[in-house]
Design a protein around this motif. Sequence first.
Motif, PDB file in Angstrom:
ATOM      1  N   ARG A  41       0.841  -1.209   0.000  1.00 41.00           N
ATOM      2  CA  ARG A  41       0.000   0.000   0.000  1.00 41.00           C
ATOM      3  C   ARG A  41       0.870   1.250   0.000  1.00 41.00           C
ATOM      4  N   ASN A  42       0.612   2.129  -0.939  1.00 41.74           N
ATOM      5  CA  ASN A  42       1.211   3.455  -0.945  1.00 41.74           C
ATOM      6  C   ASN A  42       0.106   4.455  -0.629  1.00 41.74           C
ATOM      7  N   TYR A  44      -1.127   8.473   0.781  1.00 42.91           N
ATOM      8  CA  TYR A  44      -0.815   9.890   0.982  1.00 42.91           C
ATOM      9  C   TYR A  44      -2.087  10.613   1.399  1.00 42.91           C
ATOM     10  N   TRP A  59       2.975  10.736   4.000  1.00 42.53           N
ATOM     11  CA  TRP A  59       3.097   9.852   2.852  1.00 42.53           C
ATOM     12  C   TRP A  59       3.934   8.662   3.272  1.00 42.53           C
ATOM     13  N   GLN A  61       4.845   4.109   2.579  1.00 44.64           N
ATOM     14  CA  GLN A  61       4.734   2.839   1.869  1.00 44.64           C
ATOM     15  C   GLN A  61       4.613   1.727   2.901  1.00 44.64           C
ATOM     16  N   LEU A  90       7.836   8.237   3.712  1.00 48.64           N
ATOM     17  CA  LEU A  90       8.378   8.764   2.471  1.00 48.64           C
ATOM     18  C   LEU A  90       8.434  10.283   2.436  1.00 48.64           C
TER      19      LEU A  90
END
Length: 426
Positions: A41-42, A44, A59, A61, A90
Amino acid sequence: MLNKRMGVLALGVFSATQAMAQSQAQSQGFVEDSHLTLNARNAYISRDYKNGNQDKAEWGQAFMGNFTSGFTQGTVGVGVDAFALYGVRLDGGRGKSGAGGIDFFKQGDSGQAADDLARVGAAVKARVSNTVIKYGDQMPQLPVLSYDNGRLLPESFTGTYISSKEIENLEVVAGRFTSQVRKSATGHDSGGLKSINVYGASYKFSEAFSASAYASDNEDVFKKQYVNLNYVFALPSEQSLTFDFNGYKTKLDRDFSADAAAGERDNKIWSLAATWAVGIHSFTLAHQRSSGDTGYNYGFYQSAGAYSDGGNSIYLANSFWSDFNAKDERSWQVGYGVDLSGLVLPGLSYKTAYVRGTNIDDGTNRGNGTEREIFSQLTYVVQSGPAKDLSLRLRNSFLRVSDNASAYNSEGNETRIFIDYPINVF
């Protein structure tokens, strides 16, 4: 088409009923019925506040593994469920991290968000006939205790949970959980939960009508009851009309806060939504109303002075960025959804809603406040090929709050971008 248009709870009851065929007598074994899934899963989330508050954004990962064993054969089957979670930050972290409503990575004493976090959990389980008892780390999904999976990593709870489906169309549950892991932390009891007892039942009366009732007792915090009624009218030409009623009654403990001790303890909140589905379109009209001495309280963590009953424990129609759950608030929603699979791209859908809340009492005696939100979400799920089931979700909200409701809520613009890539290993 009928079942696809049922409300969330009605669909859940239907699915649970179908699962009754997997009783202990049909167990294939611990290994034979095991499943392992992975999800990358990414995520933001950014919030551009409009009332002078500092903008917030995070944000990250994440990589999540979930193992579910089968049950051993015999009268009593035993098994194990386990998960492993890892998230890496990130963004820059300092300055923009630390929003309670985002909460990807918990800040340390220095004010710096953690660079990464990892945790694991496991639970043992046993099954007799169609009754399962589980003890250990779990992610419950009940209206009165529902873990938050809407951020980078999910919350989890530790305790005992029993689910029984011995009677056709009926599921009865009971549980006791004694610790909570915050979604942004690694500590086993980072949520500060003392204990919460939950129990309830859901019943599917017919293909069209289902109902459920649940209750919880959150130690030294509150007692809460919930009810849902869902009815689907099948109409000609592949149309349907769904009515979904949800309601909560909450009473805060006198020792929980000074406000509760002073008598601001009770809340009742309910919503009624009507959704007309016709072809690829759906149209929703909903009303939600809060009353009592305080607004509807749920979620976040006792270690932060809040409630610890899960970040999704608000099964109400008008819950988007704002939950429209202030003291005495009344809100209306007009919503629209469309399945764009046949028009633009398979797996593409869009939803939008406008909600306006009035009669808000934010405790400052400045008159009845208002808020309004425009919500939109575009979702795409890959239908085939190496990236099958990969999903992209783009979500945006514009929230505006009147000055005389600013003690209740903050206005701004929110953007969420989530990419999930689930892989079924076996």
